[in-house]
Enzyme design. Structure first.
Site, PDB file in Angstrom:
ATOM      1  N   ASP A   1      -3.233   6.294  -0.970  1.00 22.24           N
ATOM      2  CA  ASP A   1      -3.999   7.614  -1.892  1.00 22.24           C
ATOM      3  C   ASP A   1      -3.202   6.763  -3.083  1.00 22.24           C
ATOM      4  O   ASP A   1      -3.204   6.667  -3.794  1.00 22.24           O
ATOM      5  CB  ASP A   1      -2.883   8.719  -2.179  1.00 22.24           C
ATOM      6  CG  ASP A   1      -1.317   8.596  -1.295  1.00 22.24           C
ATOM      7  OD1 ASP A   1      -0.937   7.661  -1.423  1.00 22.24           O
ATOM      8  OD2 ASP A   1      -1.232   9.487  -1.681  1.00 22.24           O
ATOM      9  N   GLY A   2      -2.906   5.057  -2.963  1.00 22.49           N
ATOM     10  CA  GLY A   2      -3.002   3.943  -4.461  1.00 22.49           C
ATOM     11  C   GLY A   2      -1.904   2.784  -3.837  1.00 22.49           C
ATOM     12  O   GLY A   2      -1.674   2.422  -2.553  1.00 22.49           O
TER      13      GLY A   2
ATOM     14  N   PRO B   1       0.779  -1.210   0.257  1.00 19.28           N
ATOM     15  CA  PRO B   1       0.108   0.169   0.284  1.00 19.28           C
ATOM     16  C   PRO B   1       0.866   1.063  -0.385  1.00 19.28           C
ATOM     17  O   PRO B   1       2.076   1.145   0.633  1.00 19.28           O
ATOM     18  CB  PRO B   1      -0.361  -0.362   1.411  1.00 19.28           C
ATOM     19  CG  PRO B   1      -0.254  -1.275   2.205  1.00 19.28           C
ATOM     20  CD  PRO B   1       1.178  -2.209   0.939  1.00 19.28           C
ATOM     21  N   LYS B   2       0.512   1.734  -0.563  1.00 13.66           N
ATOM     22  CA  LYS B   2       1.061   3.367  -0.905  1.00 13.66           C
ATOM     23  C   LYS B   2       0.626   4.224   0.334  1.00 13.66           C
ATOM     24  O   LYS B   2      -0.476   5.151   0.076  1.00 13.66           O
ATOM     25  CB  LYS B   2       0.827   4.498  -2.127  1.00 13.66           C
ATOM     26  CG  LYS B   2       2.267   5.640  -1.925  1.00 13.66           C
ATOM     27  CD  LYS B   2       1.910   6.399  -3.409  1.00 13.66           C
ATOM     28  CE  LYS B   2       2.987   7.681  -3.428  1.00 13.66           C
ATOM     29  NZ  LYS B   2       2.081   8.559  -2.598  1.00 13.66           N
ATOM     30  N   ILE B   3       1.481   4.456   2.030  1.00 16.95           N
ATOM     31  CA  ILE B   3       1.456   4.825   2.887  1.00 16.95           C
ATOM     32  C   ILE B   3       1.178   6.792   2.808  1.00 16.95           C
ATOM     33  O   ILE B   3       2.231   6.696   2.368  1.00 16.95           O
ATOM     34  CB  ILE B   3       1.510   4.248   4.213  1.00 16.95           C
ATOM     35  CG1 ILE B   3       0.930   2.618   4.303  1.00 16.95           C
ATOM     36  CG2 ILE B   3       0.878   4.952   4.721  1.00 16.95           C
ATOM     37  CD1 ILE B   3       1.567   1.962   5.276  1.00 16.95           C
TER      38      ILE B   3
END
Length: 563
Positions: A279-280, A125-127
């Site tokens: 966010d991605g 996950p793009k935290i």
């Protein structure tokens, strides 16, 4: 060297600013004036953010305004940058290993192209947080640095010892290591698709920049996404990090072999409950260059695929005034096109003239928009206003109960709006007869009034320029079917100023019966008082309405023939 402000913005935000618009159609003098105004706005935002720890706008808004300012400077070849906000006494310390940052890929196709020829791929996950470097020597934490410009950062070590999630001591083989990761705001059951970013990154940045110790030691978490010169195997990295106290890397890293697996994970994480804001996603390959070769902007072994934005910042190109069937004017903003979810948005309706004046928005302003229920674009905020404000002169609302039933001078837009409204399923149900259809019919036949189309024969329709035989047959069929609509639908089509619920309460089935109603009778209907009753009686007696009712009688429309 770039200023402290810009370096920290790029570092703390961890994103690439969106591409701004092209050069504005202003004179050089006007552009210089707007540059000065926008610069002052950004200085105010910077002061609040860095000196007070307050984020007055979202990251997306700030990024867009900053990039817009840079674009305008390039347009007039003005190279001088604004003085960065003062950050106080923080020193600049070199990272042992540079932060490369992530290239953002726009869609599934771009990700698939990047994957070609690569093996050993993992998804994380793009935290949405703040990037940092942790430096361990002889098993002890000796430094925590902000990302800064990727080469140098601020010394945040004193903050690290107030964050429970960061281990102060680690075993071999992490005893002498450099780790890069994300400080984030811990969440419980955060659903990104429903809750959005909740300004989490700014909250973390504000806490780190605030003078004094960490206020809540257990409020922040740490996700390690890079261990330069660590084991090549991502699984082994995850196991060692987990055993040392960095449990999230192993828990949230998934091996993948194809684009469909990546897409599935991205969609799943977007909609499921997570312990952090994202966010991605990030797709990375196991094999990485030696740490000595890492440089900002050159991390080709990892990319990001962001989620569709919940909101976008864009520029207003024009303010349009649309006239509805009743004569009310609604205001529509024409925008520089932006993508929201699966929609490309170029226009947003902001409502009445009163509402437009409250928004105080004109061409050149920057606005933030999002999608409301059923995917309808809405205006959320005017994030910046141009200094030279050229407000267009609006059309006036019509205040009469009868207007533009005939295509007289100055009535075209309202006339077409009435016809378009009449096509709705709830009125005459003219399926496939759109606004453009009515406009083309009016151009070809010069419709005199809202029921002129009843006189159009099949032969006339077939001979109209630009109308295919199939479309002509469709129109003839829909116009013929409309004649069978019940009486009350035709009353509605006339535009009687009656609340919709009141139509259902009308029991009389003939126009002449309605014409004999007194004020007291009208007031028995839901939502009708004395003022509305007078409007209705005036409507029934209006010459245009009387003429149109007579015409409907000539066409044997149910309820209008003479008794």
């Amino acid at each position: 060297m770039k200023g402290i402000l810009l370096a920290l913005i790029l570092g703390l935000m961890g994103t690439t600013a969106p591409v701004a618009a092209s050069c504005p159609a202003w004179s050089t003098l006007r552009t210089q004036k707007e540059i000065e105004s926008l610069s002052q706005r950004l200085v105010a935002l910077d002061d609040a953010y860095y000196q007070q720890g307050k984020s007055l706008v979202s990251d997306a808004v700030y990024d867009n305004l900053r990039e817009t300012l840079s674009t305008w400077r390039r347009c007039i070849k003005q190279e001088k940058e604004a003085q960065p906000a003062s950050m106080g006494s923080a020193g600049r310390i070199s990272h042992p290993v540079a932060h490369t940052g992530l290239k953002k890929l726009p869609d599934k196709h771009a990700v698939a192209l990047w994957m070609k020829g690569r093996k050993g791929l993992w998804v994380q996950p793009k935290i949405d947080g703040v990037a940092i470097t942790l430096i361990y020597q002889n098993g002890r934490l000796v430094k925590m640095l902000s990302r800064g410009d990727g080469v140098k950062g601020e010394d945040w070590t004193h903050k690290a010892f107030g964050i429970t999630a960061i281990p102060y001591q680690v075993p071999e083989p992490l005893a002498n290591s450099v780790l890069q990761g994300e400080l984030f705001l811990k969440q419980k059951d955060h659903i990104q698709s429903q809750m959005g970013g909740i300004n989490a990154r700014s909250k973390v940045a504000g806490e780190m920049l605030r003078t004094g110790a960490i206020r809540e030691q257990n409020a922040l978490g740490i996700f390690i996404w890079a261990w330069p010169d660590g084991p090549e195997s991502q699984a082994e990295k995850g196991r060692i990090l987990r055993d040392a106290g960095f449990a999230l890397t192993a828990a949230w890293s998934r091996p993948v072999t194809n684009i469909e697996e990546i897409t599935l994970l991205r969609n799943s994480w977007f909609h499921q409950r997570l312990p952090f804001v994202t966010d991605g996603i990030v797709i990375r390959q196991e094999r990485e260059p030696q740490a000595c070769f890492w440089q900002p902007g050159q991390g080709e072994w990892a990319v990001a695929w962001k989620y569709p934005p919940a909101e976008q910042v864009t520029e207003v190109h024009n303010v349009d005034f649309a006239v509805g069937r009743t004569g009310k004017v609604s205001v529509v903003l024409e925008l520089e096109g932006v993508q929201l979810d699966d929609k490309h948005v170029r226009r947003v309706n902001i409502g009445s003239l009163k509402r437009w004046r409250e928004w105080d928005v004109v061409a050149g302003d920057k606005v933030k928009i999002s999608l409301a229920g059923q995917g309808i674009p809405r205006l959320d905020e005017v994030v910046w206003r141009v200094s030279e404000r050229e407000a267009p002169a609006p059309k006036a609302d019509s205040t009469t109960s009868v207007s533009c039933l005939y295509a007289t001078a100055g009535c075209l837009e309202q006339f077409i709006a009435h016809l378009t409204w009449m096509s709705q399923k709830s009125v005459l149900d003219l399926a496939g007869v759109s606004q453009s259809t009515w406009r083309n019919l009016h151009i070809s036949t010069r419709l005199q009034h809202i029921f002129s189309w009843l006189t159009l024969s099949r032969e006339t329709l077939s001979g109209l320029p630009g109308l295919s035989a199939k479309k002509a047959d469709l129109l003839w069929h829909q116009f013929s079917l409309s004649r069978k609509q019940p009486f009350i639908r035709w009353v509605l089509a006339l535009g009687m100023p009656l609340p919709r619920t009141a139509y259902e309460a009308i029991k009389d089935k003939h126009w002449q019966q309605l014409g004999r109603w007194a004020s007291a009778h009208w007031q028995t209907l839901p939502g009708v008082g004395a003022h509305r009753a007078k409007q209705l009686m005036d409507f029934m007696r209006h010459p245009q309405v009387v003429a149109l009712a007579s015409l409907l009688s000539q066409h044997n429309i149910q309820g209008f023939s003479r008794q």
